[in-house]
Write a protein that holds these residues in place. Structure first.
Motif, short mmCIF file in Angstrom:
data_model
loop_
_atom_site.label_atom_id
_atom_site.label_comp_id
_atom_site.label_asym_id
_atom_site.label_seq_id
_atom_site.Cartn_x
_atom_site.Cartn_y
_atom_site.Cartn_z
N HIS A 38 -18.98 2.57 -26.81
CA HIS A 38 -19.01 1.12 -26.59
C HIS A 38 -17.65 0.58 -26.15
N PHE A 39 -16.55 1.02 -26.80
CA PHE A 39 -15.23 0.44 -26.55
C PHE A 39 -14.36 1.29 -25.62
N GLY A 40 -14.74 2.53 -25.36
CA GLY A 40 -13.94 3.38 -24.49
C GLY A 40 -12.67 3.90 -25.12
N GLU A 41 -12.61 3.90 -26.44
CA GLU A 41 -11.46 4.44 -27.15
C GLU A 41 -11.89 4.90 -28.53
N SER A 42 -11.11 5.78 -29.14
CA SER A 42 -11.44 6.28 -30.47
C SER A 42 -10.96 5.29 -31.52
N PRO A 43 -11.78 4.99 -32.53
CA PRO A 43 -11.37 4.02 -33.54
C PRO A 43 -10.29 4.57 -34.47
N LYS A 44 -9.47 3.68 -35.02
CA LYS A 44 -8.51 4.02 -36.06
C LYS A 44 -9.19 3.83 -37.41
N LEU A 45 -8.51 4.27 -38.46
CA LEU A 45 -9.11 4.15 -39.79
C LEU A 45 -9.43 2.70 -40.15
N ALA B 226 -15.36 10.10 -23.45
CA ALA B 226 -15.99 10.72 -22.28
C ALA B 226 -15.27 10.42 -20.98
N GLY B 227 -14.88 9.15 -20.78
CA GLY B 227 -14.35 8.73 -19.50
C GLY B 227 -12.85 8.82 -19.36
N ARG B 228 -12.18 9.56 -20.24
CA ARG B 228 -10.73 9.70 -20.19
C ARG B 228 -10.34 11.17 -20.35
N PRO B 229 -9.11 11.54 -20.01
CA PRO B 229 -8.65 12.89 -20.36
C PRO B 229 -8.59 13.03 -21.87
N ALA B 230 -8.70 14.25 -22.36
CA ALA B 230 -8.65 14.50 -23.79
C ALA B 230 -7.24 14.25 -24.33
N SER B 231 -7.14 14.05 -25.63
CA SER B 231 -5.83 14.02 -26.27
C SER B 231 -5.28 15.45 -26.30
N THR B 232 -4.03 15.61 -26.65
CA THR B 232 -3.40 16.92 -26.61
C THR B 232 -4.12 17.92 -27.52
N ILE B 233 -4.45 19.07 -26.96
CA ILE B 233 -5.05 20.15 -27.74
C ILE B 233 -3.92 20.89 -28.43
N VAL B 234 -3.90 20.88 -29.74
CA VAL B 234 -2.83 21.55 -30.50
C VAL B 234 -3.45 22.60 -31.41
N SER B 235 -2.60 23.45 -31.96
CA SER B 235 -3.10 24.57 -32.76
C SER B 235 -3.74 24.12 -34.07
N HIS B 236 -3.51 22.86 -34.47
CA HIS B 236 -4.14 22.36 -35.70
C HIS B 236 -5.66 22.44 -35.62
N ILE B 237 -6.19 22.51 -34.41
CA ILE B 237 -7.64 22.59 -34.25
C ILE B 237 -8.23 23.80 -34.96
N GLN B 238 -7.39 24.80 -35.25
CA GLN B 238 -7.88 25.97 -35.96
C GLN B 238 -8.31 25.63 -37.38
N ARG B 239 -7.77 24.55 -37.96
CA ARG B 239 -8.07 24.20 -39.35
C ARG B 239 -9.38 23.43 -39.49
N ASP B 240 -9.54 22.42 -38.66
CA ASP B 240 -10.79 21.66 -38.65
C ASP B 240 -10.92 20.99 -37.29
N HIS C 116 -11.67 17.70 -36.81
CA HIS C 116 -11.74 16.25 -36.96
C HIS C 116 -11.04 15.47 -35.86
N TYR C 117 -10.05 16.07 -35.19
CA TYR C 117 -9.38 15.38 -34.09
C TYR C 117 -10.10 15.58 -32.76
N TYR C 118 -11.13 16.40 -32.77
CA TYR C 118 -11.77 16.79 -31.51
C TYR C 118 -13.28 16.68 -31.64
N ILE C 119 -13.75 15.44 -31.82
CA ILE C 119 -15.18 15.16 -31.97
C ILE C 119 -15.80 14.97 -30.59
N HIS C 120 -16.96 15.56 -30.38
CA HIS C 120 -17.67 15.42 -29.11
C HIS C 120 -18.10 13.96 -28.93
N TYR C 121 -18.05 13.49 -27.70
CA TYR C 121 -18.35 12.08 -27.40
C TYR C 121 -19.83 11.75 -27.48
N ASP C 122 -20.71 12.75 -27.49
CA ASP C 122 -22.15 12.51 -27.47
C ASP C 122 -22.67 12.31 -28.89
#
Length: 468
Positions: free
Chosen positions: A322-329, A365-379, A381-387
């Motif tokens: 809806h907003f074209g950006e990821s929400p903050k807490l 969906a309509g933007r480049p992804a945020s930086t892919i970092v090695s933390h993704i190995q843990r969970d 949560h920073y890389y949720i699919h847009y669908d």
């Protein structure tokens, strides 16, 4: 002719690592006075600024000095531009200085920089007696020969400007030995940015798995991880009373639609899925990534997630839609906030602004992804699919595509190790473009004129005059 590639360890320069080590969040619950808090902060800062990892780049300098490569490429994180180091004794009153200024100064004359260093035994066997300096170039900006050397920010490469579907910012220096007749031409930026949807939207849709534990922490029977039970878990993740808290109405409606129409036939993927890719928006990147000989997609299997996270993933995806950006807490309804320290700290005025206010992040969906970092190995949560209909984090193959690894590149190890390999890499499609700049410089300098040490300053000035 050869090229040295490398870079010093980045832990001391990482913005995140610096925030953890310099931050005072760990002191907030100790009930200390303001003076005691300042004292603890000062001691921590002194220890950080004198961390020997700041000067590990001298190991790289030694290699440059001894082997005298005609060219070198040095890469590091963006934080190196703002990282500081103690100028000497922590009590001498001298403020810390920027480490990057010291690194670039030392790279121009590596032998001068390491004059007081103890070199490894046998180094003379590898040295030919040359002690040339280096001219430093940016991959993204033409040389500022008329006004002097490049500014520190000129060495920053923003990958999204060069066809990478990811906002990955890295500092990369191209060094050319002063007796080599070559002036590199910078990369050519792309007019349009490549988006997440363009790169991963054509991959098979998947559902996430249900983790082995239920809401109360008890071990769940794996037979409860069927497509139908997963769909029910997602549909029931946000009860009506929680849905009523969500604003604006468009987000509520989007969540309701997803809950009512979510597929009960999605799989969790597999090591190989027969599939004909519909294509990637950027034609050049499409040719780089895809391989029709595969006849499908490899390493496209989803992770397991707790049922309680389905609600957050669903909310995130609909909000971004809806907003074209990821929400903050602060945008989360209270019932969906995770029970984590960062949530508590986000509401405190005495917590630094560097607090992680987006512990959960959807890749828009309509933007480049945020930086892919090695933390993704843990969970994930920073890389949720847009669908919203998939309600999961990204797979190994999806993350690999965002890092521009070709589809036929197979990652060894378990899934954790695969994510780590991807997160630590330089995007191959960017590396390809950097290599083209280096290759052009190699061709440009087919012959090398060797100057004596006395001619070094003159040769550098001459090179600058020629390139004006």
């Amino acid at each position: 002719m050869w090229v040295l590639l490398g870079g010093p360890p980045c832990q001391a320069y990482s913005v995140v690592g610096r925030a953890r080590r310099l931050g005072h969040r760990r002191d907030l619950d100790l009930n200390l006075s303001e003076d005691e808090l300042k004292q603890r902060q000062m001691l921590r800062a002194n220890k950080f600024f004198q961390d020997e990892r700041h000067t590990l780049y001298t190991e790289y300098l030694e290699i440059v000095a001894i082997h005298q490569p005609p060219f070198f490429v040095m890469e590091n994180v963006k934080g190196i531009l703002t990282s500081k180091i103690s100028s000497g004794n922590a009590t001498d009153g001298q403020p810390p200085s920027y480490i990057f200024e010291r690194i670039t100064r030392d790279l121009t004359d590596p032998w001068l920089a390491i004059r007081n260093e103890k070199l490894p035994s046998g180094w003379e066997d590898f040295a030919d007696g040359s002690r040339f300096g280096y001219n430093l170039y940016s991959f993204t900006n033409p040389p500022h020969m008329l006004f002097g050397d490049n500014a520190p920010e000129d060495y920053l490469i923003k990958a999204e400007h060069y066809g990478i579907p990811q906002e990955r910012h890295r500092v990369i220096i191209f060094g050319v030995r002063e007796d080599v007749d070559a002036v590199p031409l910078p990369l050519t930026p792309r007019a349009d940015k490549v988006t997440v949807q363009q790169v991963i939207g054509s991959l098979p849709p998947l559902r996430s798995g249900r983790s082995g534990r239920s809401h109360d922490g008890k071990r769940r029977d794996r037979s409860m991880d069927s497509p139908e039970m997963w769909a029910d878990a997602v549909a029931n993740a946000i009860p009506d009373e929680t849905l009523e808290q969500i604003e604006p109405a468009a987000i509520r409606e989007g969540i309701s639609t997803a809950k009512n129409t979510i597929s009960r036939r999605l799989t969790k993927g597999a090591g190989f899925i027969p599939w004909k890719d519909a294509g990637i928006g950027d034609l050049e990147l499409h040719r780089w990534l895809t391989d029709q000989r595969l006849g499908g997609v490899i390493q496209h299997r989803s992770r397991d997630h707790m049922d309680s996270d389905f609600a957050r993933y669903l909310f995130l995806a609909v909000y971004a839609e809806h907003f074209g950006e990821s929400p903050k807490l602060r945008h989360f309804p209270s019932a969906l906030l995770p029970k984590h320290r960062s949530v508590y700290e986000a509401g405190r005025k005495d917590v630094p602004s560097r607090t992680f206010a987006d512990r959960f992040r959807v890749q828009v969906a309509g933007r480049p992804a945020s930086t892919i970092v090695s933390h993704i190995q843990r969970d994930g949560h920073y890389y949720i699919h847009y669908d919203p209909m998939q309600c999961r984090s990204l797979t190994v193959r999806e993350v690999a595509r965002l890092q521009t690894f070709p589809d036929n590149y197979y990652f060894e190890g378990n899934k954790t190790e695969q994510y780590e390999q991807i997160g630590n890499a330089v995007p191959p499609f960017l590396a390809l473009q950097l290599a083209a700049v280096v290759a052009a410089s190699l061709r440009q300098s087919a012959t090398i004129t060797t100057f004596s040490p006395e001619q070094r300053l003159t040769s550098t000035k001459a090179l600058r005059v020629v390139t004006l």
